[in-house]
Scaffold this active site. Structure first.
Site, PDB file in Angstrom:
ATOM      1  N   HIS A   1      17.052 -20.277  24.135  1.00 39.87           N
ATOM      2  CA  HIS A   1      18.322 -19.954  23.482  1.00 39.87           C
ATOM      3  C   HIS A   1      18.972 -18.747  24.134  1.00 39.87           C
ATOM      4  CE1 HIS A   1      17.510 -22.814  20.293  1.00 39.87           C
ATOM      5  NE2 HIS A   1      18.723 -22.598  19.849  1.00 39.87           N
TER       6      HIS A   1
ATOM      7  N   LYS B   1      12.626 -24.195  10.326  1.00 39.61           N
ATOM      8  CA  LYS B   1      12.197 -23.855   8.976  1.00 39.61           C
ATOM      9  C   LYS B   1      12.714 -22.471   8.654  1.00 39.61           C
ATOM     10  CE  LYS B   1       7.748 -21.810  10.285  1.00 39.61           C
ATOM     11  NZ  LYS B   1       7.501 -20.480   9.724  1.00 39.61           N
TER      12      LYS B   1
HETATM   13  S1  SF4 Z   1       1.958 -22.702   9.105  1.00 40.22           S
HETATM   14 FE1  SF4 Z   1       1.562 -20.544   9.514  1.00 40.22          FE
HETATM   15  S2  SF4 Z   1       1.141 -20.406  11.675  1.00 40.22           S
HETATM   16 FE2  SF4 Z   1       2.125 -22.369  11.300  1.00 40.22          FE
HETATM   17  S3  SF4 Z   1       4.325 -22.016  11.642  1.00 40.22           S
HETATM   18 FE3  SF4 Z   1       3.918 -21.688   9.462  1.00 40.22          FE
HETATM   19  S4  SF4 Z   1       3.536 -19.490   9.282  1.00 40.22           S
HETATM   20 FE4  SF4 Z   1       3.332 -20.017  11.433  1.00 40.22          FE
END
Ligand code: SF4
Lengths: 281, 186
Positions: free
Chosen positions: B38, B103
């Site tokens: 990016h 996310k």
């Molecule tokens: S599950 Fe834990 S290690 Fe995996 S992306 Fe989410 S915060 Fe990061």
């Protein structure tokens, strides 16, 4: 005096990481299953089911539970009656990490300089090593792989004694609320209370590796753990932060002596992909 | 639960028809990119240059997979936290980027650019990298190969499950969801 060759340490560390990064603990599986029963949000249930399926695939196909295979952190208790042979202890630990991340097809996520160069060391070393010297002739290793989605959502506050239990609870809730969906809920919350700034942080980290459901030995802290857990799960953040009941699987507090003028509190957030393991040599 | 099926490229009309809370299965080609890629794309735009790949109506997935074991198309490949890309994202949206998969929260600037351009933000399940990996049939680096896992890859996916979190009207499931399930503590 017991002699231990550092190759043994290297091999133990290597095996710990090869196992933990593909195989989730049974306590987490149970907690996700019981979360599925408590969850009221349909999307939340779907996400919890995905996580259970994910962990199955990871175990069966030997692929990382999560792509962020983390930074290696080790708490090592070294018996003072041990004489180490074969070279540097730290080199042995790092070699174990290096071999596991190569062999296991794990992601190498460590950069050499934090601010300016940020060049990947390409073997996931150096590991973070916390070493304690204890009586006896055993080596006890608690190893973790910590992803930074949740690490970045952690916080530390230097409270004053007058802030008391309420202040601690508020610090925990503020941290979780602010983290929202970022640390991949459901989360496990490690809390370190007491010591000095760096000790509280270290306790909080250590607390994240305690088995789900285990309580602090002092009933007052155990009570605070329960209280914090219910309050977190009333926030409504839910799996993936998309709304729901199951925001945290557990809250673990570790405490230790501190100064008359202080009440340090550190909150270390760990995601449901809480990857850790223990071994004794 | 019912899933809407999407095959990129994703046109503006379809993107605008999606609503926060919709469950979507994506099949077809998407592009990966995270922090370092990016930054490079953004720096080109800042210098007044053109982008080296056409992002019009495409979907970017914020991911840095683990290396693939022999015989697998891709390693573990769950979403990374999106806010780190916020600084660079409005400029890409203004050049036609239609969807993002990641996310976590986004900035107001990103949400405004989504409304302006009719774009959509999907969440993939954080920490489900092994599950998502089994939806990936091919992953080929096409740009910035020196970045390794952070290189831009063209990814072929089949039935990749995602949720619309922020839609083109600015509805945000990260706000609405928790409000629905919040309880007052005794
Ligand atoms: S599950 Fe834990 S290690 Fe995996 S992306 Fe989410 S915060 Fe990061």
């Amino acid at each position: 005096m017991r002699e231990i060759h550092t190759d043994k340490i290297r091999d133990a560390v290597r095996q710990l990481y090869l196992d933990m990064l593909c195989t989730i603990g049974d306590d987490i599986t149970l907690a996700l299953r019981s979360g599925l029963e408590q969850e009221e949000s349909p999307i939340g249930c779907m996400l919890l089911r995905q996580l259970l399926e994910n962990n199955e695939i990871a175990r069966n196909e030997r692929v990382g539970i999560c792509q962020d295979t983390g930074m290696a952190i080790l708490f090592v208790e070294l018996g003072q009656e041990i004489h180490l042979t074969g070279g540097s202890f730290e080199d042995a630990v790092n070699q174990g990490v290096r071999e596991a991340y190569e062999e296991g097809y794990f992601r190498k996520s460590v950069v050499d300089d934090p601010l300016f160069d940020r060049i990947n060391t390409k073997d996931n070393t150096p590991a973070v090593i916390h070493l304690r010297l204890l009586p006896g002739d055993k080596i006890c290793i608690t190893a973790m792989a910590k992803g930074f989605g949740s690490e970045n959502m952690s916080a530390m506050r230097m409270l004053v004694p007058a802030d008391g239990e309420e202040g601690v609870l508020k610090t925990i809730l503020d941290t979780v609320r602010q983290a929202g969906p970022n640390p991949c809920p459901p989360i496990i919350v490690g809390v370190g209370i007491g010591g000095t700034m760096e000790v509280a942080a270290q306790l909080a980290k250590y607390a994240t590796a305690r088995p789900i459901g285990d309580r602090h030995a002092d009933p007052r802290y155990a009570d605070l753990e329960q209280k914090a857990l219910s309050a977190i799960n009333a926030l409504g953040i839910g799996p993936g932060g998309l709304g729901g009941r199951v925001t945290a699987l557990d809250v673990h507090i570790e405490s230790c002596p501190t100064h008359i003028a202080g009440l340090p509190v550190a909150v270390n957030i760990c995601c449901h992909a809480s990857r850790h393991g223990k071994c004794e040599i | 639960m019912d899933y809407k099926k999407i095959t990129p490229p994703l046109n503006e009309m379809t993107a605008r028809s999606l609503r926060a809370g919709d469950l979507v299965m994506i099949s077809g080609i998407i592009y990966t990119g995270r922090d370092a890629a990016h930054k490079r794309l953004f720096e080109l735009l800042e210098k007044g240059k053109e982008l080296p790949l056409d992002l019009r109506d495409q979907i970017i997935y914020y991911v840095g997979p683990t290396p693939a074991r022999p015989g697998r198309a891709c390693g573990s490949a769950g979403p990374t936290t999106s806010y780190r890309m916020d600084k660079y994202t409005p400029a890409l949206l203004d050049r036609g980027l239609r969807g993002m998969i990641g996310k976590g929260l986004r900035s107001n600037e990103v949400i405004e650019a989504m409304e302006r351009n009719g774009a959509v933000y999907f969440a993939a399940t954080g920490g489900a990298g092994a599950l998502i990996s089994s939806c990936i049939t091919e992953a080929v680096p096409i740009l910035y190969e020196d970045l390794g896992t952070e290189a831009i890859h063209q990814m072929h996916v089949r039935n990749f499950p995602v949720t619309v979190v922020i839609d083109s009207l600015g509805n945000n499931l990260y706000e609405q969801g928790p409000v629905r399930y919040r309880r007052d503590t005794p």
